[in-house]
Design a protein around this motif. Structure first.
Motif, mmCIF file in Angstrom:
data_model
loop_
_atom_site.group_PDB
_atom_site.id
_atom_site.type_symbol
_atom_site.label_atom_id
_atom_site.label_comp_id
_atom_site.label_asym_id
_atom_site.label_seq_id
_atom_site.Cartn_x
_atom_site.Cartn_y
_atom_site.Cartn_z
ATOM 1 N N GLN A 113 33.791 45.817 40.417
ATOM 2 C CA GLN A 113 32.804 45.276 41.341
ATOM 3 C C GLN A 113 31.598 46.197 41.378
ATOM 4 O O GLN A 113 31.744 47.424 41.437
ATOM 5 N N ASP A 117 27.025 44.883 45.073
ATOM 6 C CA ASP A 117 27.339 43.464 45.239
ATOM 7 C C ASP A 117 28.826 43.263 45.019
ATOM 8 O O ASP A 117 29.295 43.128 43.891
ATOM 9 N N SER A 119 30.606 40.747 45.922
ATOM 10 C CA SER A 119 30.964 39.338 46.076
ATOM 11 C C SER A 119 31.616 38.748 44.833
ATOM 12 O O SER A 119 32.178 37.660 44.879
ATOM 13 N N LYS A 120 31.547 39.463 43.689
ATOM 14 C CA LYS A 120 32.118 38.903 42.466
ATOM 15 C C LYS A 120 32.737 40.007 41.622
ATOM 16 O O LYS A 120 32.383 41.186 41.731
#
Length: 230
Positions: A113, A117, A119-120
């Motif tokens: 990761q 960020d 988130s993904k």
């Protein structure tokens, strides 16, 4: 491998220049414990150079499976901060600070990761992930070419160590450490064309990829003894 080279260097009495434990001007060594052997990716010692320059390939280079097992053994662990290459190019800033989520031993790939960020997940091959420094390896002398996080960013940029590193004893231990390195980054000139010295925590200074992923077994002499030209 690196462990054998480090052992040879210790036997020869080599200590990183300027580190506690190196011989003083009068030739008497300090009693401080010398720095531990350099991990994969650090500058190779004189002992390593000697071994490489005098060795002859005997047909016993590690197989692909052996190398794969070794890479799995030294792979970064879950939740470990690493440098990760997230672009197809080698431009400055293509390596970023990331966090390992998982390493897949069968495919030698990572899920990481981006620290900026979460988130993904990003799936990367093993040679797009580099472990960070512990500050006690003694990898870099003045003039060494490195990658480092540019201040106030989470991206790694090419730089040169511009001043000799300072070793200090870590509080509560006998281990000499380099807390920070002073660097000059590429393309960092001011309006007068001068490149400033910048302080970067040693943890975020790493070798160039071609040095980090270097394999001693790939650098062998394939010429039979006595066949070299004078």
């Amino acid at each position: 491998g690196e462990a054998r080279v480090a052992a040879a260097a210790r036997a020869a009495g080599s200590v990183p220049p300027g580190a506690p434990g190196a011989p003083a001007a009068g030739g008497i060594a300090s009693t401080v414990t010398p720095a531990p052997p350099a991990p994969k990716g650090c500058a190779r010692s004189t002992a390593a150079d000697y071994a490489r320059n005098t060795a002859h390939f005997d047909g016993m280079a590690p197989t692909h499976l052996m190398r794969k097992r070794r890479r799995s053994k030294i792979a970064a662990r879950p939740n470990e901060q690493v440098a990760a290459k997230v672009t197809r190019t080698d431009e400055n800033g293509s390596w970023i600070l990331a966090n390992v989520q998982r390493f897949y031993t069968d495919t030698e790939t990572y899920d990481v990761q981006d620290e900026d960020d979460t988130s993904k997940l990003i799936r990367l091959p093993w040679n797009h992930v580099m472990r960070l420094s512990m500050g006690n390896e003694g990898c870099f002398d003045r003039g060494a070419r490195v990658m480092a996080i540019f201040p106030e960013t989470t991206s790694f940029y090419r730089a040169v160590v511009s001043k000799t590193p300072v070793w200090k004893i870590q509080s509560g231990t006998n281990t000499p450490m380099i807390k920070e390195l002073i660097l000059k980054f590429e393309d960092d000139e001011d309006e007068h064309g001068r490149t400033p010295h910048r302080r970067v925590p040693s943890r975020y200074v790493i070798p160039l990829p071609q040095d980090y992923f270097y394999e001693d077994e790939d650098d062998v002499d394939l010429q039979p003894p006595g066949s070299m030209s004078p």
